[in-house]
Write an enzyme that holds these catalytic residues in place. Sequence first.
Site, short mmCIF file in Angstrom:
data_model
loop_
_atom_site.label_atom_id
_atom_site.label_comp_id
_atom_site.label_asym_id
_atom_site.label_seq_id
_atom_site.Cartn_x
_atom_site.Cartn_y
_atom_site.Cartn_z
N LYS A 100 16.34 -52.09 98.21
CA LYS A 100 17.04 -51.78 99.21
C LYS A 100 16.38 -50.50 99.99
O LYS A 100 16.54 -50.40 101.38
CB LYS A 100 18.60 -51.27 98.83
N GLU A 122 27.74 -48.55 105.13
CA GLU A 122 28.92 -48.88 104.21
C GLU A 122 28.06 -49.04 103.08
O GLU A 122 26.94 -49.61 102.89
CB GLU A 122 29.49 -50.01 104.80
N SER A 388 14.90 -58.05 91.63
CA SER A 388 15.31 -57.09 92.89
C SER A 388 15.52 -55.56 92.34
O SER A 388 15.36 -54.59 93.36
CB SER A 388 16.50 -57.68 93.47
C1 PLP Z 1 22.22 -55.07 96.53
C2 PLP Z 1 21.42 -55.72 95.62
C3 PLP Z 1 21.27 -57.27 95.67
C4 PLP Z 1 21.93 -58.06 96.65
O1 PLP Z 1 21.73 -57.79 97.91
P1 PLP Z 1 20.78 -58.84 98.73
O2 PLP Z 1 20.79 -58.35 100.25
O3 PLP Z 1 21.09 -60.19 98.61
O4 PLP Z 1 19.41 -58.81 98.20
C5 PLP Z 1 20.34 -57.72 94.53
N1 PLP Z 1 19.73 -56.82 93.60
C6 PLP Z 1 19.64 -55.57 93.80
C7 PLP Z 1 19.17 -54.74 92.68
C8 PLP Z 1 20.79 -54.97 94.72
O5 PLP Z 1 20.83 -53.62 94.33
#
Ligand code: PLP
Length: 407
Positions: A100, A122, A388
Amino acid sequence: MINSITSFNKGTYKQPNIFGYFGNFGGAYIPEMLHRNVEELATRYIDIMYEEFFQKDYHALLKDYVGRPSPLYFATRLSEKYKTKIYLKREDLNHTGAHKINNAIGQVLLALRLGKKRIIAETGAGQHGVATATVCALKGVECVVYMGVKDIERQAPNVARMKMLGAKVVPATSGSQTLKDATNEAIRDWINNPNDTHYVIGSVVGPHPYPDMVARFQSVISEEMRWQLKEHTGNELPSKIIACVGGGSNAAGAFYHFLDDLSVELIAVEAAGLGVHSGHSAATTQLGKPGILHGSKSLVMQTDDGQIIEPHSISAGLDYPGIGPMHAHLFESGRAKFLSAKDDEALQAAFELTKLEGIIPALESAHALAALKQIHFKPNDITVLCLSGRGDKDLNTYMKVMNVNAE
Ligand SMILES: *Cc1c(COP(=O)(O)O)cnc(C)c1O
């Protein structure tokens, strides 16, 4: 480098048309009062983003502040288990623990170039709020984060982080007191402060140009993957790329520079909660119908008369009743394959990765890992899985599982 959009068309996989449509999805469905803000952004974002000065600033922060490039790690024991070759794109190693921050840095720099003095956002679980508050502290900019009262109670550590970083956390008290209500409050704030404020949206959702803008900021993920794959394997193209999808920003980033390479199989994994048809799920492509949510036309989980169905996932980051318009198009066109993983399958996958590789993944990323069991791999396939985020924030959930198993 500059991909300006010059002709009327239906958009490509990668780029929307001038109205912000990816195929049949996208656009900007916003109240009249927001036109000025959104219009300003839509006319200027491309020019600003690809300015030499902006690019230098953005990439310098990604390198020295975030710690990019994030490694592409060959997961030896995971690969042995699935009898194939699996690489992990380590977004979990970024500052603040997930992908993010790539988008938060980009949007705050862009806001400053637009002359804005105040940032609003948000947040649901707090991850996007923390990333935004972090960049605002770095740049000395005022930051206000809207968050549902229920989420404030559930996510105390992230609320504390945002406050320590100097952000004001404003409770959203209306409706179900969660993410969608926080979004409404943020929009109301933006309407009241059009001149000095930028609204940082945290995924590839919202009115045009947000889905395209956020995808471009996150596309650094696949830009790095190409040269890293070349270094590791001699070939820039993998066989498959797997990523989890909430709104879809890490998946958009991981797919982006491979969208036109049709030999690369793109696999998106949604959260099935207790089961796709259990009534407690967030598998939007399986359950959703075309509709409008948060300013764009996409697939949305809704009743026949258009009421949003409350989603469920064990992972707060995937607990969203929609999906970005780019992904709705990738789904409808068949360019990407959409799978889903249930809560318990994600939990199991998180423990599996931890045992095999010594990496504790975020619960969101664990959904992508859970999909490994559903995919047929050839021994020589090269797969990149976008990890992610890291699992520190999910330790409470993991501890509950261990306590149950210890009984
Ligand atoms: C917020 C988040 C997601 C989901 O958001 P996407 O916009 O679909 O990537 C996935 N993995 C993590 C670690 C997150 O913090």
